[in-house]
Design a protein around this motif. Structure first.
Motif, PDB file in Angstrom:
ATOM      1  N   ALA A  75       0.823  -1.214   0.000  1.00 30.42           N
ATOM      2  CA  ALA A  75       0.000   0.000   0.000  1.00 30.42           C
ATOM      3  C   ALA A  75       0.855   1.261   0.000  1.00 30.42           C
ATOM      4  CB  ALA A  75      -0.921   0.002   1.212  1.00 30.42           C
ATOM      5  N   LYS A  76       0.270   2.341  -0.545  1.00 29.08           N
ATOM      6  CA  LYS A  76       0.994   3.620  -0.567  1.00 29.08           C
ATOM      7  C   LYS A  76       1.179   4.150   0.849  1.00 29.08           C
ATOM      8  CE  LYS A  76       0.595   5.850  -5.004  1.00 29.08           C
ATOM      9  NZ  LYS A  76      -0.543   5.201  -5.707  1.00 29.08           N
ATOM     10  N   ALA A  77       0.088   4.125   1.624  1.00 27.61           N
ATOM     11  CA  ALA A  77       0.141   4.700   2.974  1.00 27.61           C
ATOM     12  C   ALA A  77       0.348   3.596   4.008  1.00 27.61           C
ATOM     13  CB  ALA A  77      -1.151   5.455   3.263  1.00 27.61           C
ATOM     14  N   LEU A  78       0.728   4.024   5.195  1.00 29.33           N
ATOM     15  CA  LEU A  78       1.073   3.063   6.245  1.00 29.33           C
ATOM     16  C   LEU A  78      -0.140   2.616   7.056  1.00 29.33           C
ATOM     17  CD1 LEU A  78       3.557   1.668   7.447  1.00 29.33           C
ATOM     18  CD2 LEU A  78       3.841   3.614   8.979  1.00 29.33           C
ATOM     19  N   ASP A  79      -1.337   3.206   6.764  1.00 31.43           N
ATOM     20  CA  ASP A  79      -2.448   2.969   7.712  1.00 31.43           C
ATOM     21  C   ASP A  79      -2.904   1.503   7.817  1.00 31.43           C
ATOM     22  OD1 ASP A  79      -3.266   3.339   5.162  1.00 31.43           O
ATOM     23  OD2 ASP A  79      -5.077   4.475   5.630  1.00 31.43           O
ATOM     24  N   ILE A  80      -2.861   0.738   6.715  1.00 33.72           N
ATOM     25  CA  ILE A  80      -3.243  -0.684   6.820  1.00 33.72           C
ATOM     26  C   ILE A  80      -2.280  -1.390   7.778  1.00 33.72           C
ATOM     27  CG2 ILE A  80      -3.578  -2.866   5.573  1.00 33.72           C
ATOM     28  CD1 ILE A  80      -4.048  -1.340   3.053  1.00 33.72           C
ATOM     29  N   GLY A  81      -1.008  -1.061   7.627  1.00 31.96           N
ATOM     30  CA  GLY A  81       0.013  -1.666   8.483  1.00 31.96           C
ATOM     31  C   GLY A  81      -0.189  -1.314   9.943  1.00 31.96           C
ATOM     32  N   LEU A  82      -0.507  -0.049  10.189  1.00 37.60           N
ATOM     33  CA  LEU A  82      -0.701   0.382  11.574  1.00 37.60           C
ATOM     34  C   LEU A  82      -1.915  -0.327  12.190  1.00 37.60           C
ATOM     35  CD1 LEU A  82       0.106   4.197  11.335  1.00 37.60           C
ATOM     36  CD2 LEU A  82       1.578   2.343  12.170  1.00 37.60           C
ATOM     37  N   ALA A  83      -2.973  -0.491  11.374  1.00 31.54           N
ATOM     38  CA  ALA A  83      -4.177  -1.170  11.874  1.00 31.54           C
ATOM     39  C   ALA A  83      -3.873  -2.638  12.172  1.00 31.54           C
ATOM     40  CB  ALA A  83      -5.301  -1.066  10.847  1.00 31.54           C
ATOM     41  N   LEU A  84      -3.079  -3.252  11.305  1.00 33.44           N
ATOM     42  CA  LEU A  84      -2.721  -4.651  11.503  1.00 33.44           C
ATOM     43  C   LEU A  84      -1.893  -4.817  12.786  1.00 33.44           C
ATOM     44  CD1 LEU A  84      -3.024  -7.389  10.063  1.00 33.44           C
ATOM     45  CD2 LEU A  84      -0.850  -6.971   8.937  1.00 33.44           C
ATOM     46  N   ALA A  85      -0.982  -3.869  12.994  1.00 39.06           N
ATOM     47  CA  ALA A  85      -0.144  -3.913  14.199  1.00 39.06           C
ATOM     48  C   ALA A  85      -0.992  -3.709  15.451  1.00 39.06           C
ATOM     49  CB  ALA A  85       0.950  -2.853  14.113  1.00 39.06           C
ATOM     50  N   GLU A  86      -1.924  -2.781  15.364  1.00 42.10           N
ATOM     51  CA  GLU A  86      -2.823  -2.508  16.492  1.00 42.10           C
ATOM     52  C   GLU A  86      -3.620  -3.773  16.837  1.00 42.10           C
ATOM     53  OE1 GLU A  86      -3.657   0.419  18.215  1.00 42.10           O
ATOM     54  OE2 GLU A  86      -5.251  -0.634  19.303  1.00 42.10           O
ATOM     55  N   ASN A  87      -4.074  -4.455  15.807  1.00 46.83           N
ATOM     56  CA  ASN A  87      -4.840  -5.690  15.963  1.00 46.83           C
ATOM     57  C   ASN A  87      -4.002  -6.824  16.558  1.00 46.83           C
ATOM     58  OD1 ASN A  87      -7.435  -6.280  15.639  1.00 46.83           O
ATOM     59  ND2 ASN A  87      -7.288  -7.020  13.534  1.00 46.83           N
ATOM     60  N   ALA A  88      -2.701  -6.799  16.210  1.00 41.88           N
ATOM     61  CA  ALA A  88      -1.801  -7.882  16.630  1.00 41.88           C
ATOM     62  C   ALA A  88      -1.759  -7.987  18.141  1.00 41.88           C
ATOM     63  CB  ALA A  88      -0.401  -7.621  16.084  1.00 41.88           C
ATOM     64  N   LYS A  89      -1.939  -6.860  18.796  1.00 44.83           N
ATOM     65  CA  LYS A  89      -1.786  -6.883  20.251  1.00 44.83           C
ATOM     66  C   LYS A  89      -2.983  -7.583  20.898  1.00 44.83           C
ATOM     67  CE  LYS A  89      -3.420  -2.501  21.541  1.00 44.83           C
ATOM     68  NZ  LYS A  89      -3.224  -1.108  21.737  1.00 44.83           N
ATOM     69  N   LYS A  90      -4.106  -7.660  20.176  1.00 40.69           N
ATOM     70  CA  LYS A  90      -5.309  -8.307  20.746  1.00 40.69           C
ATOM     71  C   LYS A  90      -5.176  -9.821  20.727  1.00 40.69           C
ATOM     72  CE  LYS A  90      -8.287  -4.711  18.996  1.00 40.69           C
ATOM     73  NZ  LYS A  90      -8.918  -4.462  17.697  1.00 40.69           N
ATOM     74  N   ASP A  91      -4.454 -10.327  19.761  1.00 43.90           N
ATOM     75  CA  ASP A  91      -4.386 -11.779  19.631  1.00 43.90           C
ATOM     76  C   ASP A  91      -2.939 -12.240  19.637  1.00 43.90           C
ATOM     77  OD1 ASP A  91      -5.041 -14.367  19.369  1.00 43.90           O
ATOM     78  OD2 ASP A  91      -6.047 -14.199  17.430  1.00 43.90           O
TER      79      ASP A  91
END
Ligand SMILES: [Zn+2]
Length: 336
Positions: free
Chosen positions: A253-269
C-alpha cells in the motif's frame, strides 16, 4: 516397555532421553532440571515420564529395571489427565501461572501476570518438611518457568539451594534466557530440539488431519506440535490467512495505515501472532522461490521480506511487544 511408560513415547529427543534414562539408571537423578526447548516438542511428556519412573512401585525391584513399569498403580496415576493435564498421583505436582483458583493458593485475585509466590508457598514450601505421600519421590513440574515472579523464583531458589531428599523439580521453558541467572545456574539444563517435519506430519495424521494437509502444516510448524495443532485448526487457519493477506496489502500500500491497523490488531491476539508471522515468512519464501524460477527481478526483495518476518519471530520469542514488532516488521518490509 509398555505404551503406558511415558518416556517410551518421547520421540526424536534422543539426547534428552539419554540424559534422563542415564540418570535413572545410575540412580543419580538431579534435584532440579531445566528442560529447555521450543513449545510442543515433548518437554512436558519427558517431565511426566521422569516423574512416573521416580514414583513407580516396581522400579528397581529387579536388576536393570530402572524405567517405569507403566503398569503399577503409581505409574497409571502418574499419567497426565483431564483438561489441565494433571496427574492424580499426589506426589506429582504441577505449577503453572493461572492454573489454580485463587482461594486454593491463598490469594484474593487470580494470577494474571506471573506464577506467584503464593503458589510456590502453598504447593512447595508448605510441604517441604514432609516426606513424599507415597514415600518414593515427589516431583514438581513447573510449566513456563520463565513466568515465575521474582519473589516466586527466589522462594524456589531457597529450596533448590538445600536439596531435599527425594524431591525433584523439573522446570519447563521455551525461553531459558528469560529465567533468573541464579535459577539457570542451579538447575541442570536438558535441551530439547524441534521435531522433524515428518514426525509432526505423522502425529497430525494420527490425530485425524488429512495426509496432504498434515504435510503442509508440518512444513510451517517449525518442528513444534503446539504450532502445528494451532495451524491445523480451521478457525485459526482462516485468521492466519487473513493476516497474511492484510500484511501483503500493507507492504504494497501507498500509505502506512493498513500496516498500523494490523499492528494494532496484533496486540489483541498475541497467542496466534507467532503462527501468523510464521505463515507470512513462509508465504514470502514461496513467492520468492516462484519469482526466482520465473527469473523475476522481485525474487531478492521477496526473500529479504521473508527474512524480516523471521527476524520478527525472533523478536516475538524474545518477548517483544506484539504491536511494535509487527509495526517495525512492516515498516522494514516496505523500505526495501
Ligand atoms: Zn510402575
Amino acid at each position: 516397555m509398555s505404551a503406558a511408560d511415558l518416556l517410551s513415547r518421547l520421540e526424536a529427543q534422543e539426547t534428552a532421553k539419554h540424559t534422563i534414562l542415564q540418570a535413572l539408571k545410575t540412580g543419580r537423578v538431579h534435584h532440579a532440571y531445566l528442560f529447555a526447548g521450543p513449545d510442543g516438542v515433548g518437554k512436558e511428556l519427558a517431565a511426566f515420564g521422569l516423574a512416573q519412573a521416580l514414583v513407580c512401585e516396581k522400579r528397581n525391584t529387579e536388576r536393570d529395571r530402572f524405567q517405569a513399569c507403566g503398569q503399577c498403580s503409581a505409574c497409571l496415576r502418574a499419567m497426565p489427565r483431564d483438561e489441565n493435564r494433571l496427574a492424580v498421583h499426589p506426589d506429582i505436582v504441577v505449577l503453572e501461572c493461572g492454573l489454580y483458583a485463587p482461594e486454593t493458593i491463598g490469594r484474593r485475585t487470580p494470577e494474571t501476570q506471573d506464577l506467584s509466590i503464593d503458589q510456590v508457598r502453598t504447593l512447595v514450601i508448605a510441604h517441604a518438611a514432609y516426606p513424599p505421600h507415597e514415600g518414593r519421590a515427589k516431583v514438581f513440574i513447573v510449566r513456563r518457568a520463565e513466568e515465575l515472579s521474582v519473589s516466586a523464583a527466589n522462594a524456589l531458589l531457597k529450596t533448590l539451594e538445600e536439596p531435599l531428599a527425594r524431591k525433584h523439580f523439573v522446570l519447563l521453558t521455551s525461553r531459558p534466557e528469560s529465567l533468573l541467572p541464579t535459577i539457570r545456574s542451579r538447575t541442570m539444563r536438558v535441551r530439547f530440539g524441534p521435531l522433524p517435519d515428518s514426525l509432526v506430519a505423522a502425529l497430525l495424521e494420527a490425530s485425524g488431519v488429512a495426509p496432504a494437509r498434515a504435510r503442509e502444516v508440518a512444513r510451517l510448524a517449525d518442528g513444534s506440535m503446539a504450532t502445528a495443532a494451532a495451524l491445523a485448526n480451521p478457525e485459526q487457519s482462516e485468521a492466519r490467512e487473513a493476516f497474511v493477506a492484510r500484511a501483503f496489502a500493507a507492504v504494497d500500500a501507498k500509505a502506512l495505515d493498513i500496516g498500523l491497523a494490523l499492528a494494532e490488531n496484533a496486540k489483541k491476539d498475541k497467542g496466534a501472532l507467532t503462527t501468523h508471522v510464521a505463515a507470512l515468512a513462509t508465504a514470502f519464501a514461496a513467492r520468492a522461490s516462484a519469482a526466482a524460477k520465473a527469473a523475476s527481478p522481485n525474487a531478492a526483495t521477496l526473500a529479504a521480506r521473508g527474512n524480516i518476518a523471521l527476524l520478527a519471530l525472533d523478536h516475538l520469542a524474545g518477548n517483544g511487544s506484539p504491536q511494535l514488532v509487527v509495526e517495525a516488521m512492516l515498516i522494514r518490509m516496505r523500505a526495501i
